[in-house]
Scaffold this active site. Structure first.
Site, PDB file in Angstrom:
ATOM      1  N   SER A  97       0.262   7.861  -7.087  1.00  0.00           N
ATOM      2  CA  SER A  97      -0.400   7.083  -8.141  1.00  0.00           C
ATOM      3  C   SER A  97      -0.441   7.774  -9.488  1.00  0.00           C
ATOM      4  O   SER A  97      -0.566   7.111 -10.506  1.00  0.00           O
ATOM      5  CB  SER A  97      -1.815   6.748  -7.704  1.00  0.00           C
ATOM      6  OG  SER A  97      -2.593   7.920  -7.629  1.00  0.00           O
ATOM      7  N   HIS A 125      -0.879   2.527  -2.621  1.00  0.00           N
ATOM      8  CA  HIS A 125      -0.276   2.123  -3.896  1.00  0.00           C
ATOM      9  C   HIS A 125       1.022   1.366  -3.685  1.00  0.00           C
ATOM     10  O   HIS A 125       1.946   1.467  -4.488  1.00  0.00           O
ATOM     11  CB  HIS A 125      -0.085   3.352  -4.792  1.00  0.00           C
ATOM     12  CG  HIS A 125      -1.387   3.938  -5.204  1.00  0.00           C
ATOM     13  ND1 HIS A 125      -2.203   3.347  -6.134  1.00  0.00           N
ATOM     14  CD2 HIS A 125      -2.045   5.029  -4.766  1.00  0.00           C
ATOM     15  CE1 HIS A 125      -3.302   4.057  -6.263  1.00  0.00           C
ATOM     16  NE2 HIS A 125      -3.239   5.078  -5.447  1.00  0.00           N
ATOM     17  N   LYS A 156      -7.350  -2.240  -3.092  1.00  0.00           N
ATOM     18  CA  LYS A 156      -6.607  -2.144  -4.361  1.00  0.00           C
ATOM     19  C   LYS A 156      -5.884  -3.471  -4.613  1.00  0.00           C
ATOM     20  O   LYS A 156      -6.514  -4.431  -5.013  1.00  0.00           O
ATOM     21  CB  LYS A 156      -5.657  -0.944  -4.320  1.00  0.00           C
ATOM     22  CG  LYS A 156      -6.434   0.391  -4.259  1.00  0.00           C
ATOM     23  CD  LYS A 156      -5.509   1.571  -4.448  1.00  0.00           C
ATOM     24  CE  LYS A 156      -6.152   2.892  -4.076  1.00  0.00           C
ATOM     25  NZ  LYS A 156      -7.165   3.377  -5.016  1.00  0.00           N
TER      26      LYS A 156
HETATM   27  N1  PLP Z   1      -4.972   6.992  -0.301  1.00  0.00           N
HETATM   28  C1  PLP Z   1      -4.550   6.880  -1.569  1.00  0.00           C
HETATM   29  C2  PLP Z   1      -3.131   7.230  -1.891  1.00  0.00           C
HETATM   30  C3  PLP Z   1      -5.436   6.440  -2.576  1.00  0.00           C
HETATM   31  O1  PLP Z   1      -5.020   6.343  -3.845  1.00  0.00           O
HETATM   32  C4  PLP Z   1      -6.768   6.108  -2.221  1.00  0.00           C
HETATM   33  C5  PLP Z   1      -7.744   5.666  -3.255  1.00  0.00           C
HETATM   34  O2  PLP Z   1      -7.782   6.136  -4.358  1.00  0.00           O
HETATM   35  C6  PLP Z   1      -7.157   6.242  -0.898  1.00  0.00           C
HETATM   36  C7  PLP Z   1      -6.248   6.677   0.044  1.00  0.00           C
HETATM   37  C8  PLP Z   1      -8.530   5.888  -0.456  1.00  0.00           C
HETATM   38  O3  PLP Z   1      -8.610   4.499  -0.361  1.00  0.00           O
HETATM   39  P1  PLP Z   1     -10.046   3.776  -0.245  1.00  0.00           P
HETATM   40  O4  PLP Z   1     -10.504   3.538  -1.645  1.00  0.00           O
HETATM   41  O5  PLP Z   1      -9.783   2.528   0.539  1.00  0.00           O
HETATM   42  O6  PLP Z   1     -10.942   4.730   0.482  1.00  0.00           O
END
Ligand code: PLP
Length: 310
Positions: A97, A125, A156
């Site tokens: 990201s 993402h 997201k």
């Molecule tokens: N994995 C990645 C690559 C993320 O960008 C995020 C959130 O920023 C997460 C996991 C965590 O996701 P969640 O917001 O559902 O806990």
């Protein structure tokens, strides 16, 4: 029953055998490595993986290897070293990201096949918009049948603001239901979140129009910004980091964009390396072509005003 229906729908969406819901993808990442891997196993993780993958790996007792970001030579060397262990798991974000770059999954899957490893991808993402039908990075790169485990978020692109899951082989999902601590020792998702995620998946499975429009809008923004003289990091991803270098420049430009009604965020050290400050723009399915053009125009004016463009 709505939770079970959603798990079944997620598995169908990703063309996997089964799925298990969590309150967040952070929880899904916290639960999987400890449940799956023993001290006899090895996990090989991209150095820029998300914090929740890093924390999940910390919780397990497997042998840990960290390979250089998307560096296939380094991954191969580490896979060779890891041959001495019982089971190998390569773990990577499908899309990263901060830079908007996409993991070389074809090459990763080839190496995994050569060295008898499993592949895990975090698709936070990617789910809902990458690939011709929005299935994610594995669809985009044609390796849906080669990636073993997917963790992703409902919060997201799917719009629910919460919720996560693991999808993959049924025996793995059965194991997680028995052993995954964030699943066993925490509440499940609120029903309203389940309803929202379920509807989002229906929309994506009915037609690929949303996923296709995302690709077109992303291309429009990236090419117009590049033509205007900006450097956009990454490739083909709707996360478009406008690289500026200087932290103060990123902050004042983001503020100026906001005053023009465009909500973009400046990132600088320690979130990104020193000297790599940027404004991260996220293209969304609800943006119109006119919105995108207005954003490029505002960037051009603000960039000239603050010296980022000549
Ligand atoms: N994995 C990645 C690559 C993320 O960008 C995020 C959130 O920023 C997460 C996991 C965590 O996701 P969640 O917001 O559902 O806990």
């Amino acid at each position: 029953s709505i939770h079970k229906e959603l798990e079944e729908k997620i598995a169908r969406f990703h063309q996997r055998e089964d799925a298990i819901l969590y309150a967040s993808c952070f929880d899904a990442n916290a639960g999987i490595f400890e449940a799956l891997l023993t001290p006899e196993d090895a996990v090989l993780s991209d150095e820029l993986n998300h914090a929740s993958i890093i924390d999940g790996i910390r919780l397990c007792k497997a042998n840990k290897y960290r390979y250089k970001h998307m560096d296939m030579q380094d991954l191969e060397a580490k896979l060779q070293d890891a041959q001495k262990h019982r089971l190998r798991l390569v773990a990577t974000d499908g899309a990263f990201s901060m830079d908007g770059d996409i993991a070389p999954l074809r090459e990763i899957c080839q190496l995994a096949q050569k060295y008898d490893a499993l592949v895990f991808i975090d698709e936070c993402h990617a789910t809902g918009f990458l690939g011709p039908n929005g299935r994610g990075t594995d669809e985009l790169l044609g390796v849906m049948d080669k990636v073993t485990i997917i963790n992703s978020t409902l919060g997201k692109a799917l719009g629910g603001a919460a919720g996560g899951y693991t999808t993959g082989p049924k025996p793995l999902i059965d194991l997680l239901r028995q052993r995954s601590r964030p699943y066993l020792f925490s509440n499940s998702l609120p029903p309203a979140v389940v309803g929202c995620a379920s509807k989002a998946l229906d929309l994506l499975m009915e037609s690929n129009a949303i996923a296709q429009s995302m690709a077109a809008k992303t291309q429009r923004f990236r090419s117009k910004m590049t033509a205007a003289g900006f450097t956009i990091s990454g490739k083909d991803h709707p996360i478009c980091p406008v690289m500026l270098g200087d932290a103060r420049l990123a902050a004042v430009m983001a503020e100026d964009m906001l005053s023009r009604g465009i909500y973009v965020i400046g990132f600088s050290y320690p979130v990104v390396p020193k000297g790599k400050a940027r404004i991260r723009v996220q293209v969304s399915a609800v943006h119109s072509d006119e919105d995108i053009d207005r954003c490029v125009e505002a960037f051009t004016q603000v960039g000239r005003k603050h010296g980022a463009l000549p």
